[in-house]
Write a protein that holds these residues in place. Structure first.
Motif, PDB file in Angstrom:
ATOM      1  N   THR B 145      -3.086  -5.848 -11.484  1.00  0.00           N
ATOM      2  CA  THR B 145      -2.860  -5.432 -10.100  1.00  0.00           C
ATOM      3  C   THR B 145      -1.395  -5.070  -9.912  1.00  0.00           C
ATOM      4  O   THR B 145      -0.595  -5.168 -10.848  1.00  0.00           O
ATOM      5  CB  THR B 145      -3.183  -6.600  -9.150  1.00  0.00           C
ATOM      6  OG1 THR B 145      -2.206  -7.623  -9.373  1.00  0.00           O
ATOM      7  CG2 THR B 145      -4.567  -7.169  -9.409  1.00  0.00           C
ATOM      8  N   ASP B 146      -1.051  -4.708  -8.691  1.00  0.00           N
ATOM      9  CA  ASP B 146       0.344  -4.378  -8.397  1.00  0.00           C
ATOM     10  C   ASP B 146       1.242  -5.605  -8.515  1.00  0.00           C
ATOM     11  O   ASP B 146       2.453  -5.491  -8.467  1.00  0.00           O
ATOM     12  CB  ASP B 146       0.466  -3.772  -6.994  1.00  0.00           C
ATOM     13  CG  ASP B 146      -0.117  -2.354  -6.958  1.00  0.00           C
ATOM     14  OD1 ASP B 146      -0.545  -1.873  -8.028  1.00  0.00           O
ATOM     15  OD2 ASP B 146      -0.141  -1.744  -5.881  1.00  0.00           O
ATOM     16  N   ASP B 147       0.654  -6.793  -8.657  1.00  0.00           N
ATOM     17  CA  ASP B 147       1.449  -8.007  -8.817  1.00  0.00           C
ATOM     18  C   ASP B 147       1.766  -8.324 -10.277  1.00  0.00           C
ATOM     19  O   ASP B 147       2.361  -9.351 -10.572  1.00  0.00           O
ATOM     20  CB  ASP B 147       0.716  -9.211  -8.201  1.00  0.00           C
ATOM     21  CG  ASP B 147       0.593  -9.073  -6.699  1.00  0.00           C
ATOM     22  OD1 ASP B 147       1.491  -8.459  -6.097  1.00  0.00           O
ATOM     23  OD2 ASP B 147      -0.408  -9.562  -6.139  1.00  0.00           O
ATOM     24  N   ASP B 148       1.323  -7.459 -11.181  1.00  0.00           N
ATOM     25  CA  ASP B 148       1.567  -7.716 -12.606  1.00  0.00           C
ATOM     26  C   ASP B 148       2.636  -6.774 -13.146  1.00  0.00           C
ATOM     27  O   ASP B 148       2.763  -5.640 -12.677  1.00  0.00           O
ATOM     28  CB  ASP B 148       0.281  -7.499 -13.415  1.00  0.00           C
ATOM     29  CG  ASP B 148      -0.763  -8.571 -13.144  1.00  0.00           C
ATOM     30  OD1 ASP B 148      -0.426  -9.744 -13.307  1.00  0.00           O
ATOM     31  OD2 ASP B 148      -1.885  -8.212 -12.756  1.00  0.00           O
ATOM     32  N   PRO B 149       3.383  -7.221 -14.150  1.00  0.00           N
ATOM     33  CA  PRO B 149       4.365  -6.311 -14.772  1.00  0.00           C
ATOM     34  C   PRO B 149       3.665  -5.202 -15.566  1.00  0.00           C
ATOM     35  O   PRO B 149       2.486  -5.319 -15.909  1.00  0.00           O
ATOM     36  CB  PRO B 149       5.136  -7.217 -15.737  1.00  0.00           C
ATOM     37  CG  PRO B 149       4.603  -8.582 -15.596  1.00  0.00           C
ATOM     38  CD  PRO B 149       3.347  -8.528 -14.798  1.00  0.00           C
ATOM     39  N   ILE B 150       4.434  -4.156 -15.847  1.00  0.00           N
ATOM     40  CA  ILE B 150       3.996  -3.143 -16.808  1.00  0.00           C
ATOM     41  C   ILE B 150       4.206  -3.740 -18.194  1.00  0.00           C
ATOM     42  O   ILE B 150       5.301  -4.215 -18.504  1.00  0.00           O
ATOM     43  CB  ILE B 150       4.867  -1.867 -16.669  1.00  0.00           C
ATOM     44  CG1 ILE B 150       4.693  -1.227 -15.287  1.00  0.00           C
ATOM     45  CG2 ILE B 150       4.579  -0.875 -17.787  1.00  0.00           C
ATOM     46  CD1 ILE B 150       3.328  -0.639 -15.040  1.00  0.00           C
ATOM     47  N   VAL B 151       3.161  -3.767 -18.995  1.00  0.00           N
ATOM     48  CA  VAL B 151       3.275  -4.314 -20.346  1.00  0.00           C
ATOM     49  C   VAL B 151       3.520  -3.151 -21.303  1.00  0.00           C
ATOM     50  O   VAL B 151       2.688  -2.251 -21.437  1.00  0.00           O
ATOM     51  CB  VAL B 151       2.006  -5.108 -20.735  1.00  0.00           C
ATOM     52  CG1 VAL B 151       2.141  -5.643 -22.155  1.00  0.00           C
ATOM     53  CG2 VAL B 151       1.767  -6.242 -19.747  1.00  0.00           C
ATOM     54  N   LEU B 152       4.693  -3.182 -21.918  1.00  0.00           N
ATOM     55  CA  LEU B 152       5.179  -2.046 -22.690  1.00  0.00           C
ATOM     56  C   LEU B 152       5.395  -2.464 -24.141  1.00  0.00           C
ATOM     57  O   LEU B 152       6.127  -3.417 -24.407  1.00  0.00           O
ATOM     58  CB  LEU B 152       6.507  -1.601 -22.068  1.00  0.00           C
ATOM     59  CG  LEU B 152       7.260  -0.441 -22.662  1.00  0.00           C
ATOM     60  CD1 LEU B 152       6.549   0.854 -22.304  1.00  0.00           C
ATOM     61  CD2 LEU B 152       8.689  -0.412 -22.125  1.00  0.00           C
ATOM     62  N   ALA B 153       4.765  -1.749 -25.081  1.00  0.00           N
ATOM     63  CA  ALA B 153       4.945  -2.081 -26.498  1.00  0.00           C
ATOM     64  C   ALA B 153       6.000  -1.174 -27.112  1.00  0.00           C
ATOM     65  O   ALA B 153       6.147  -0.026 -26.713  1.00  0.00           O
ATOM     66  CB  ALA B 153       3.624  -1.924 -27.253  1.00  0.00           C
ATOM     67  N   GLY B 154       6.729  -1.714 -28.074  1.00  0.00           N
ATOM     68  CA  GLY B 154       7.702  -0.925 -28.822  1.00  0.00           C
ATOM     69  C   GLY B 154       7.760  -1.451 -30.249  1.00  0.00           C
ATOM     70  O   GLY B 154       6.965  -2.292 -30.632  1.00  0.00           O
ATOM     71  N   LYS B 191      10.528   2.519  -6.965  1.00  0.00           N
ATOM     72  CA  LYS B 191      10.701   1.478  -5.948  1.00  0.00           C
ATOM     73  C   LYS B 191      11.399   2.054  -4.714  1.00  0.00           C
ATOM     74  O   LYS B 191      11.009   1.760  -3.577  1.00  0.00           O
ATOM     75  CB  LYS B 191      11.539   0.320  -6.508  1.00  0.00           C
ATOM     76  CG  LYS B 191      10.784  -0.598  -7.457  1.00  0.00           C
ATOM     77  CD  LYS B 191      11.685  -1.783  -7.816  1.00  0.00           C
ATOM     78  CE  LYS B 191      10.944  -2.824  -8.632  1.00  0.00           C
ATOM     79  NZ  LYS B 191      11.785  -4.003  -8.883  1.00  0.00           N
ATOM     80  N   THR B 192      12.451   2.835  -4.962  1.00  0.00           N
ATOM     81  CA  THR B 192      13.186   3.449  -3.847  1.00  0.00           C
ATOM     82  C   THR B 192      12.260   4.320  -3.001  1.00  0.00           C
ATOM     83  O   THR B 192      12.369   4.353  -1.776  1.00  0.00           O
ATOM     84  CB  THR B 192      14.339   4.325  -4.397  1.00  0.00           C
ATOM     85  OG1 THR B 192      15.075   3.551  -5.336  1.00  0.00           O
ATOM     86  CG2 THR B 192      15.260   4.795  -3.284  1.00  0.00           C
ATOM     87  N   ASP B 193      11.337   4.995  -3.666  1.00  0.00           N
ATOM     88  CA  ASP B 193      10.405   5.871  -2.959  1.00  0.00           C
ATOM     89  C   ASP B 193       9.314   5.105  -2.226  1.00  0.00           C
ATOM     90  O   ASP B 193       8.410   5.724  -1.639  1.00  0.00           O
ATOM     91  CB  ASP B 193       9.740   6.855  -3.944  1.00  0.00           C
ATOM     92  CG  ASP B 193      10.750   7.824  -4.555  1.00  0.00           C
ATOM     93  OD1 ASP B 193      11.884   7.894  -4.045  1.00  0.00           O
ATOM     94  OD2 ASP B 193      10.408   8.487  -5.552  1.00  0.00           O
ATOM     95  N   GLY B 194       9.330   3.801  -2.306  1.00  0.00           N
ATOM     96  CA  GLY B 194       8.311   3.007  -1.624  1.00  0.00           C
ATOM     97  C   GLY B 194       7.063   2.789  -2.461  1.00  0.00           C
ATOM     98  O   GLY B 194       5.972   2.598  -1.932  1.00  0.00           O
ATOM     99  N   ASP B 197       1.465   5.055  -4.646  1.00  0.00           N
ATOM    100  CA  ASP B 197       0.270   4.850  -5.481  1.00  0.00           C
ATOM    101  C   ASP B 197       0.356   3.620  -6.385  1.00  0.00           C
ATOM    102  O   ASP B 197      -0.377   3.516  -7.371  1.00  0.00           O
ATOM    103  CB  ASP B 197      -0.027   6.096  -6.336  1.00  0.00           C
ATOM    104  CG  ASP B 197      -0.277   7.318  -5.469  1.00  0.00           C
ATOM    105  OD1 ASP B 197      -0.908   7.148  -4.402  1.00  0.00           O
ATOM    106  OD2 ASP B 197       0.186   8.413  -5.828  1.00  0.00           O
ATOM    107  N   GLY B 198       1.245   2.690  -6.047  1.00  0.00           N
ATOM    108  CA  GLY B 198       1.294   1.410  -6.761  1.00  0.00           C
ATOM    109  C   GLY B 198       1.471   1.586  -8.249  1.00  0.00           C
ATOM    110  O   GLY B 198       2.142   2.507  -8.726  1.00  0.00           O
ATOM    111  N   ARG B 199       0.858   0.669  -8.964  1.00  0.00           N
ATOM    112  CA  ARG B 199       0.998   0.619 -10.406  1.00  0.00           C
ATOM    113  C   ARG B 199       0.582   1.920 -11.095  1.00  0.00           C
ATOM    114  O   ARG B 199       1.244   2.386 -12.018  1.00  0.00           O
ATOM    115  CB  ARG B 199       0.123  -0.570 -10.834  1.00  0.00           C
ATOM    116  CG  ARG B 199      -0.195  -0.693 -12.210  1.00  0.00           C
ATOM    117  CD  ARG B 199      -1.091  -1.925 -12.409  1.00  0.00           C
ATOM    118  NE  ARG B 199      -0.913  -2.311 -13.791  1.00  0.00           N
ATOM    119  CZ  ARG B 199       0.053  -3.124 -14.181  1.00  0.00           C
ATOM    120  NH1 ARG B 199       0.864  -3.678 -13.332  1.00  0.00           N
ATOM    121  NH2 ARG B 199       0.190  -3.396 -15.457  1.00  0.00           N
TER     122      ARG B 199
END
Lengths: 260, 645
Positions: B145-154, B191-194, B197-199
């Motif tokens: 949901t919008d309450d979760d971080p983006i999980v990014l692999a590298g 974030k600045t743009d508000g 469309d959430g996540r």
């Protein structure tokens, strides 16, 4: 012929410094092995002119005196170092303390006047903070414990389970309540003579739980307050024996003054 | 998303009383020298960086340390670190409801904007699931949901993230330094743009920018026989192929400047400087060499400055000069001599992971060990027979090797370690048995050169795993039964030798973990269900032999793939055709697929290809596709002695 390091042997020790340091807060979880490594790195960052042993893998001259168990905080740990060039002890204290993370703090550095630092730590003064334990309950447990002839507890050692007496090494024990926190909290202080095998504060806590049924709902916080020689004069009734800081003879020899 | 105000439940206060009950509690405490704790409310974008292995392995990781520093240098950004917790700690955390936390300020991982996970190896995948679950982040990306971080692999494994696309939101290919800053900008702007469309809006922006691959925005279609038919973007603006990042001019990125110095003991206790990135030796099995092209050298003076500052900042006694083949730096001789002069008598030791078989390496090693003990030197011929080395393009003859080790023993080195692989394409029993002959010749020559009998040679053998983005990406992985049989026969041949057996040590692991690594390396999205099932069945720390369970992986793969055209063998021991769509074809490492296929054919024909640093370009495709170029010296500059104040 095996290769030998080229060049002259390393310069000798010209000055020995005795150091008192503390292990505070979350860094009390540093094991002695971890601390020793961090300390050697701090010696390098502080750019102290350490004396080194000879050979292909030279080690800085560092002698440890005991060490509080992992997870136990301490206000009084000791180590001795050997320098190849003399330095002002108080500069060393300042530089070394700055090179160690906050929580591993160098509190005193004195020039060693006479050997035998290890012989001058005969006993430890411990503080057991027992959150969730009512002061009256701790008082009862202490009184009953001090009446015991012996308090055998089991401990897992390198050579398997062994039973040691947690009572005999306890020279004195005292309890009081902590009033400024919201929940009840008893404080037990005790002086334990250094023996072989050593009786650790954990062993005393085990004994308090097993032999006099003290219940500790929350993990106690253990701190070593002091180490040193037990006084010649027995303490007054109800008082703990005073310990003489092992750096005292060195301070007296350097300054000609009794320590503050 | 995540949390904008730092009103967290106090994790440290709850954790502290529990620490005495776990192994090595110091690893969960933080407080390393140079660790950074910033004010949560004063920053706009917050990263939790994870290395999905135990603290002792994860802390020294260069990649994480570099990104930690690069991100924290930005005033608007906060980065903290988190590592895999051991099973005893996992149990304690579950019992007491303590979430996955960062070691810097003991904040809950779920509160961050981005959870960046660096995968050096595919065997860390199950640990990702543990961390997500402990963090309270939905394991399936589609459930977040919008309450979760983006999980990014590298990390290198992210060049084929298909097996973990169920669990990650995005993947960055290649060098991370510039990519993480760009992602930070995107998150901040969104974030600045508000947060429009959430996540999903944020992921769409990341995908459209091209900075990272967002797997949920692609459809994968399969043919009836199980092969992939095609991989297609779901929306307009999402690129068909996502490219890797390449940092040019390493002198502009002299990280880590202030490396973390832990209190806990870790696997590498030294200050490491990357002296160059990339490698064009062209070893066909080597994924690192293929995906990090072209070669970009850090100049001798920057290396010198980094070492000087790094030693002063850390107090480490050892300096490692890192790269994929450190002796190949155009000024390595000057670097080695300059550093050896500078630190003569200072008890600072210098090390060079010297893997190339070359007499010049001995000169270097002598210089670096000028006044130290000469214990062991390591070389990596990789293939046991001359023929095998042609197949893998490891251009070294047996005579080269013998000359090199003779020089080593003659210069007082007591032990030589040789690395090999077993299970390489076209390999026969005889190719592996020739490792024994080589080791015996090494000892015979070494005894003569050293004039004494107590020298040793250790041969260390790993099972070969074909990797994506290499010419061997089409190859059949050798089944583990054959690998194990060949290694046993080799061991017997070495041990039973009366003259040399006692002077030769042999070390190898069984071939089964390599087969699972093969499944995870060349797998596609259908492998995610296997990872999940293994994790649910208790799979953790698969890189550790005491935790790895081949039987569990095999059983779960069989269950998941039942009634499908694919299987564990289909993903591993099956050779692929040129026409097959590979799961990572839409992820661009810059390597031209036709060139790679040609190189694969050359391998089979035992044709070698030279390094493009000193021969004309052979059109692997990377430089023109990525707009990059080889950056090598010599600069002609020297390392000066440190000025005495």
């Amino acid at each position: 012929m095996a290769r030998q390091p080229d060049g002259p042997p390393p310069p000798p020790v010209v000055q020995r410094l005795a150091i008192r340091y503390a292990k505070r807060g979350r860094l009390r979880f540093t094991s002695h092995r971890d601390f020793a490594r961090a300390f050697e790195r701090a010696l390098r960052r502080a750019e102290l002119p350490m004396a080194y042993s000879a050979g292909f893998t030279p080690h800085p001259k560092v002698s440890w005196v005991g060490a509080a168990p992992t997870g136990v905080a301490s206000e009084a740990e000791y180590v001795e170092i050997g320098l190849a060039e003399a330095r002002e002890p108080d500069d060393v204290r300042r530089d070394l303390d700055a090179a160690l993370p906050p929580g591993l703090d160098v509190d005193a550095v004195v020039e060693v006047a006479s050997k035998g630092l290890a012989d001058r730590v005969e006993a430890s003064h411990w503080r057991l903070e027992l959150p969730g334990v009512a002061p009256e309950e701790a008082e009862r447990a202490v009184t009953e414990f001090l009446r015991l002839e012996a308090a055998p507890v089991e401990r897992l050692m390198k050579d398997g389970r062994r039973t040691i007496d947690a009572r005999a090494a306890v020279v004195g024990m005292h309890s009081r309540g902590e009033t400024d926190t919201g929940q009840p909290c008893a404080i037990i202080t005790l002086v334990v003579r250094h023996t072989t095998p050593a009786v650790r504060p954990d062993d005393v806590l085990t004994a308090l739980r097993q032999t006099v049924a003290l219940s500790t709902p929350i993990t106690p916080l253990v701190t070593r307050l002091a180490q040193g020689l037990l006084g010649e004069v027995p303490p007054a009734p109800g008082e703990l024996p005073q310990l003489t800081d092992p750096l005292v003879p060195d301070v007296a020899a350097t300054t000609g003054l009794p320590p503050a | 998303m995540p949390v904008e105000s730092a009103n967290f439940p106090g994790i440290w206060e709850r954790l502290e009383p529990l620490l005495p009950s776990v192994q090595k509690p110091i690893q969960y405490v933080g407080g390393e020298l140079h660790a950074t704790s910033k004010d949560w409310d004063e920053t706009d974008v917050r990263w939790a960086l994870m290395y999905p292995d135990a603290y002792e392995v994860g802390l020294p990781n260069q990649g994480v340390q570099i990104l930690y520093e690069v991100l924290n240098e930005r005033a608007d950004t906060l980065a903290e670190r988190t590592y895999s917790v051991w099973p005893d700690m996992e149990a304690v955390m579950r019992t007491h409801g303590i979430p996955q936390f960062t070691v810097d300020a003991h904040r809950p991982v779920r509160a961050f904007d981005i959870l960046g996970v660096s995968f050096s190896t595919e065997l860390g995948y199950t640990n990702l699931l543990t961390a997500l679950d402990l963090a309270g982040i939905a394991i399936d990306a589609c459930d977040r949901t919008d309450d979760d971080p983006i999980v990014l692999a590298g990390g290198h494994a992210a060049f084929n993230p298909e097996p973990i696309t169920d669990f990650i939101d995005a993947a960055v290919l290649g060098d991370g330094e510039e990519a993480v800053l760009r992602i930070t900008d995107i998150v901040k702007q969104w974030k600045t743009d508000g947060r429009p469309d959430g996540r999903i809006g944020l992921l769409q922006r990341i995908a459209t920018d091209g900075v990272a691959y967002v797997p949920s925005l692609y459809d994968v279609d399969y043919l009836p026989d199980g092969r992939i038919q095609r991989v297609v973007p779901k929306r307009a603006g999402v690129p068909w192929r996502v490219s890797k990042h390449t940092v040019m001019d390493l002198d502009k990125w002299p990280y880590p400047k202030r490396p973390l110095v832990p209190l806990a003991e870790t696997v590498h206790e030294r200050y490491s400087v990357e002296i160059f990135r990339g490698c064009t030796r062209g070893c066909r099995f080597c994924q690192a060499g293929m995906i990090t092209r072209p070669v970009r050298e850090r100049s001798i003076t920057t290396v010198g400055d980094m070492v000087q500052r790094g030693i002063a900042a850390t107090g480490f006694e050892e300096v490692g000069l890192l790269s994929l083949s450190s002796a190949d730096h155009s000024e390595i001789g000057e670097i080695a001599k300059g550093l050896a002069d500078r630190y003569d008598g200072d008890n600072v030791s210098l090390s060079l992971p010297s893997t190339r078989v070359d007499a010049f390496n001995i000169t270097l090693a002598n210089e670096l060990s000028r006044n130290g003990r000469r214990t062991g030197l390591t070389f990596a011929p990789e293939g046991g027979s001359e023929r095998m080395r042609k197949v893998i393009n490891k251009m070294v003859t047996e005579d080269d090797l013998i000359r090199t080790v003779a020089t080593a023993y003659g210069n007082g080195w007591r032990q030589v370690k040789l690395y090999f692989m077993c299970g390489l394409p076209t390999e026969t029993d005889d190719d592996v048995m020739q490792i024994a002959d080589m080791a015996k010749r090494v000892i015979a020559t070494g005894r003569e050169a050293a004039g004494r009998k107590d020298i040793r040679c250790t041969i260390s053998i790993g099972a070969f795993v074909p990797k994506p983005h290499t010419p061997f990406q089409w190859a059949a992985q050798l089944d583990h039964e054959t690998v194990d049989r060949r290694l046993k026969a080799l061991k017997a041949a070495v041990m039973n030798d009366k003259n040399y057996g006692k002077s030769i040590g042999i070390r190898y692991h069984d071939g089964r973990p390599a087969l699972i690594e093969g499944l995870l390396s060349r797998g596609d999205r259908r492998v995610g269900a296997v990872i999940r099932r293994v994790w649910e069945g208790g799979g953790r720390f698969d890189g550790w032999s005491e935790h790895f369970s081949f039987d569990r992986w095999e059983r779960c793969a069989t269950e998941v793939f039942a009634d499908t055209p694919v299987s564990l063998d289909w993903f591993t021991t099956r050779e692929r055709e040129l026409s097959e769509v590979l799961p990572w074809d839409h992820l661009d490492s810059g390597l031209d697929k036709d060139w790679m296929w040609e190189d694969w054919q050359d391998a089979i024909r035992e044709v070698e290809v030279d390094d493009c640093r000193w021969t004309p370009c052979y059109d692997c495709g990377v430089c023109p596709t990525m707009g990059t170029e080889i950056q090598t010296g010599p600069t002609g500059r020297q390392l000066l002695p440190l000025t005495v104040v």
